[in-house]
Design a protein around this motif. Structure first.
Motif, PDB file in Angstrom:
ATOM      1  N   LYS A   9       0.811  -1.215   0.000  1.00  0.00           N
ATOM      2  CA  LYS A   9       0.000   0.000   0.000  1.00  0.00           C
ATOM      3  C   LYS A   9       0.850   1.272   0.000  1.00  0.00           C
ATOM      4  N   ILE A  53      -9.842   2.115   1.526  1.00  0.00           N
ATOM      5  CA  ILE A  53      -9.080   0.989   0.949  1.00  0.00           C
ATOM      6  C   ILE A  53      -7.791   0.800   1.733  1.00  0.00           C
ATOM      7  N   SER A  56      -8.359  -0.914   5.114  1.00  0.00           N
ATOM      8  CA  SER A  56      -8.992  -2.231   5.063  1.00  0.00           C
ATOM      9  C   SER A  56      -7.933  -3.342   5.037  1.00  0.00           C
ATOM     10  N   VAL A  59      -8.355  -6.279   1.299  1.00  0.00           N
ATOM     11  CA  VAL A  59      -8.362  -5.779  -0.077  1.00  0.00           C
ATOM     12  C   VAL A  59      -7.254  -6.446  -0.879  1.00  0.00           C
ATOM     13  N   GLN A  63      -7.205  -3.852  -6.058  1.00  0.00           N
ATOM     14  CA  GLN A  63      -8.052  -2.803  -5.479  1.00  0.00           C
ATOM     15  C   GLN A  63      -7.199  -1.616  -5.016  1.00  0.00           C
ATOM     16  N   ALA A  67      -7.295   2.125  -6.528  1.00  0.00           N
ATOM     17  CA  ALA A  67      -7.513   3.271  -5.642  1.00  0.00           C
ATOM     18  C   ALA A  67      -6.470   4.360  -5.908  1.00  0.00           C
TER      19      ALA A  67
END
Length: 195
Positions: A9, A53, A56, A59, A63, A67
């Motif tokens: 991420k 997102i 979370s 995910v 995803q 995003a």
């Protein structure tokens, strides 16, 4: 047992930071460099969606990647909405009006302008110049100032004194014909000598 695959991420966190900074440093309004009222709310919705997102735990990488793309698109759309006030037409009209003002002469003769008309035009030029110099002027105010000055300039130009000399020239020509055809003398139908 299956191996748990981690979701990266990092790009999303970075993009959320970029978007939040853009949001925090932007102001809504109607003047140059500001953003239309309501546009920050749209960007905030995109930031919130990306943050959901990000927080979370269920995910996929797809995803997360989507995003990031969506948030970048929202940032670009928001940045494109920055208000740019175009004063080009107003500046051109001011220049034209000032040139006309400078070249005009007040008086009562042909080609001159009625006494006091230059002062009226100068007031319109000053009012338009004030708007042109105003960094907080809205596009509507700029456009209105341009229209008002164009009308004042057209009115000024229409006020030029134009003496129609065509009747006078025709009368002089007719008198000249009579003069040229006249015969001086003492006879019947002649004009007195020296007339």
């Amino acid at each position: 047992k299956g191996k748990v695959i981690g979701v990266d991420k990092t790009a999303l966190v970075t993009e959320i930071g970029t978007a939040q900074s853009l949001y925090n440093n932007s102001t809504e309004g109607l003047t140059n460099g500001l953003f239309p009222i309501g546009s920050k709310a749209i960007l905030k919705t995109a930031i919130d969606s990306a943050s959901t997102i990000n927080t979370s735990s269920i995910v996929s990488q797809a995803q997360v990647d989507q995003a990031v793309k969506d948030l970048k698109a929202a940032e670009l759309a928001f940045s494109a909405k920055a208000i740019v006030i175009n004063k080009t037409a107003l500046a051109s009209t001011i220049s034209s009006a000032q040139s006309t003002y400078t070249g005009a002469t007040e008086g009562t003769s042909n080609g001159q302008y009625p006494v006091g008309s230059k002062a009226t035009l100068q007031k319109a030029i000053i009012a338009a110049s004030t708007v042109n110099a105003n960094a907080n002027a809205t596009q509507g105010l700029v456009d209105s100032a341009n229209t008002t000055l164009q009308k004042a300039l057209a009115s000024f130009k229409a006020s030029v004194i134009s003496i129609d000399q065509s009747k006078l020239i025709a009368a002089i020509a007719a008198a000249q014909v009579l003069h040229d055809a006249a015969i001086e003398g003492v006879g019947n139908g002649q004009y007195p000598v020296g007339s």
